[in-house]
Design a protein around this motif. Structure first.
Motif, mmCIF file in Angstrom:
data_model
loop_
_atom_site.group_PDB
_atom_site.id
_atom_site.type_symbol
_atom_site.label_atom_id
_atom_site.label_comp_id
_atom_site.label_asym_id
_atom_site.label_seq_id
_atom_site.Cartn_x
_atom_site.Cartn_y
_atom_site.Cartn_z
ATOM 1 N N ALA A 177 0.853 -1.182 0.000
ATOM 2 C CA ALA A 177 0.000 0.000 0.000
ATOM 3 C C ALA A 177 0.890 1.234 0.000
ATOM 4 N N ILE A 178 0.324 2.335 -0.386
ATOM 5 C CA ILE A 178 1.020 3.627 -0.310
ATOM 6 C C ILE A 178 0.185 4.572 0.538
ATOM 7 N N ARG A 179 0.824 5.158 1.500
ATOM 8 C CA ARG A 179 0.193 6.167 2.348
ATOM 9 C C ARG A 179 0.659 7.532 1.876
ATOM 10 N N LEU A 180 -0.282 8.416 1.569
ATOM 11 C CA LEU A 180 0.036 9.784 1.165
ATOM 12 C C LEU A 180 -0.423 10.744 2.245
ATOM 13 N N ARG A 181 0.511 11.577 2.689
ATOM 14 C CA ARG A 181 0.215 12.549 3.740
ATOM 15 C C ARG A 181 0.492 13.957 3.212
ATOM 16 N N PRO A 182 -0.491 14.874 3.302
ATOM 17 C CA PRO A 182 -0.238 16.240 2.835
ATOM 18 C C PRO A 182 0.761 16.943 3.750
ATOM 19 N N ILE A 183 1.640 17.701 3.154
ATOM 20 C CA ILE A 183 2.622 18.466 3.916
ATOM 21 C C ILE A 183 2.027 19.836 4.186
#
Length: 534
Positions: A527-533
């Motif tokens: 899976a890929i986790r994307l977190r906004p900066i």
């Protein structure tokens, strides 16, 4: 109503109270005991109830006989402040007893019972989200002390926060261990022509010791932060005791007695049945009546559902049912099924049986740890919740976790613990970003994304997100993200050094402004986790 309440408060204060005032915390349990020796049947001939008053709030609860000439009232205060109570009874000696106690404010956001929140999810009464990551231990409460201690140790190790467990003894899959206590008074036993022991019960007399033991198990779970999903009926009697074929009047009396004793425990859910359709002596109308009886006898509105055989769904639109509890692997073969069930029922979706990690001959008990983990991920990214279960037979038939509890021997519990921490401590409630056209991408609606590739073995992933964000505001251009590669099967995370910035890729999708890609270690369950900066 206010004048009536004020009068009662003044009246109670003037009384010489029979119960010494005490202080307890909100959503804990207040108990009052009364002694009375009844010459007949104390379970059926003595009625006791208590009216509890707090300013403008009034709740009435039923009492119960606990053996040894002792009658009890249990109450879970839902509000802080001063509470007053007075008893009612058909017995003069139990009528008009009164008392008071002070309730202090609950101290954490994970206090109190669990309730439905945001249509599809759950929260504690005190405001904190609750994400059910549980397991199945059908008959663990009926096992030996030594086995129960092993079970509790393993529950703590695994971090499960919900346990599906039977109230009534379960024979199917419990090998040679028989309960020490039974819910009803045993009149006698005899051996039939086939050599089978036949039990004859007095269904008009409960066995308080049986229920006291159950209460101890519920308290042990509560000490570990675990919800007890209590299965009230089941078809796994195998003709031994007859608890699956009790008359309707006995079913109702059993429910009323059980709820009088246990409804004041904050960490209980009611599951009317496991595989309800296999109890062929009960019709759907019977189940409807039992569901309503449960609702009517629970002044605290604990969660209620009913579980069926594979792909046999109850009418979960029934208002008394708070959530969907189903046995079906189809909705978790990918994310689509669970996401669709959410839209159909508009209630939390709990897939309480999707197969088990194990090595049993039965097809439902042959999943690898990775396969069960995969199904759990598919349910969770779609905004549902999936129950773990283990049926590994290592030569000791009394130590198969799904049936009796004991020591966890599989691998999926570790991956479930990792996913629970990822959701509970970080992401929060999820839903599919674009349910109809993207079966990989989930969002928490706050800018974070979780993209699960399942059984695919990809060598790379080109940054791509749907503009759609469920029913929330669409994803915008110019948002910078950091990425983490997650291995769902072994619970590892690897931070990607590159940063990504959203840019439009047509009407429905976003890409990276520089068309960047992420290199992946060609293997399944990533899976890929994307977190906004920020």
């Amino acid at each position: 109503m206010k004048k009536y309440v004020t009068f009662l408060v003044i009246f109670f204060n003037l009384l010489s109270l029979s119960i010494t005032a005490q202080t307890i915390e909100q959503w804990s349990r207040f108990e009052a005991s009364f002694s009375y020796e009844h010459s007949g049947n104390p379970f059926t001939e003595v009625a006791l109830s208590g009216t509890f008053i707090h300013k403008d709030t009034t709740l009435t609860v039923k009492g119960f006989y606990d053996g040894n000439h002792t009658y009890k009232l249990r109450f879970m205060p839902i509000l802080p402040g001063d509470w007053y109570f007075k008893t009612s009874s058909n017995i003069k000696a139990l009528r008009g007893k009164s008392g008071s106690f002070k309730c202090t404010v609950a101290t954490t956001i994970t206090d109190g019972p669990v309730e439905v929140a945001d249509t599809f999810h759950f929260k504690y009464k005190n405001g904190g989200y609750y994400f059910p990551f549980g397991t199945t231990l059908y008959a663990w409460s009926h096992m030996t002390d030594s086995l129960r201690k092993i079970t509790l140790k393993n529950l703590k190790k695994a971090g499960f926060n919900k346990v599906r467990m039977c109230v009534l003894p379960k024979r199917y899959g419990t090998a040679g261990i028989l309960p020490e206590h039974y819910p009803f008074k045993l009149k006698n036993t005899h051996t039939d022509k086939a050599g089978k022991t036949v039990y004859n019960w007095d269904f008009s007399h409960f066995n308080p010791v049986f229920f006291q033991q159950l209460e101890e198990r519920i308290l042990e779970l509560d000490a570990l932060g675990i919800q007890a999903d209590l299965i009230l009926f089941h078809p796994y009697d195998e003709g031994i005791w007859g608890f699956d074929q009790m008359p309707a009047a006995v079913d109702k009396q059993y429910l009323e007695y059980t709820l009088a004793r246990i409804a004041s425990f904050k960490n209980v859910w009611w599951s009317l049945a496991n595989e309800w359709a296999y109890l062929d002596t009960k019709s759907i109308q019977d189940w409807d009546a039992l569901i309503k009886t449960t609702k009517e006898n629970d002044p605290y509105n604990h969660l209620i559902s009913i579980h069926g055989p594979t792909a046999v769904y109850y009418d979960y639109t029934m208002p008394e049912l708070t959530h969907v509890s189903i046995q079906d692997e189809a909705p978790v073969l990918n994310s689509v099924g669970t996401a669709t069930l959410r839209r159909v029922y508009k209630k939390p979706i709990v897939l309480d049986e999707v197969g088990y990690e194990g090595n049993l001959p039965s097809r439902w008990g042959q999943l690898s740890g990775e396969a069960l983990t995969h199904r759990i991920w598919n349910g969770v990214i779609a905004g549902g919740y999936v129950t773990h279960g283990e049926v590994i037979d290592s030569g000791d038939p009394d130590n198969i976790v799904w049936a009796n509890g004991g020591e966890l021997k599989g691998e999926s519990w570790k991956a479930v613990k990792f996913l629970k921490e990822l959701i509970t401590d970080d992401l929060g409630p999820l839903h599919m970003a674009d349910i109809s056209r993207d079966i990989e991408t989930a969002t928490n609606g706050k800018g974070d994304y979780l993209i699960y590739f399942g059984e695919q073995e990809r060598g790379e992933w080109a940054f791509s997100l749907p503009k759609k964000n469920g029913e929330l505001d669409k994803l915008k251009e110019g948002i910078e993200y950091e990425a983490t590669i997650i291995d769902a099967s072994n619970g590892t995370q690897t931070l990607v050094s590159e940063r990504f910035v959203t840019a439009s890729a047509g009407r429905y999708r976003m890409k990276d402004v520089a068309d960047k890609k992420i290199t992946l270690p060609k293997k399944p369950y990533l899976a890929i986790r994307l977190r906004p900066i920020k």
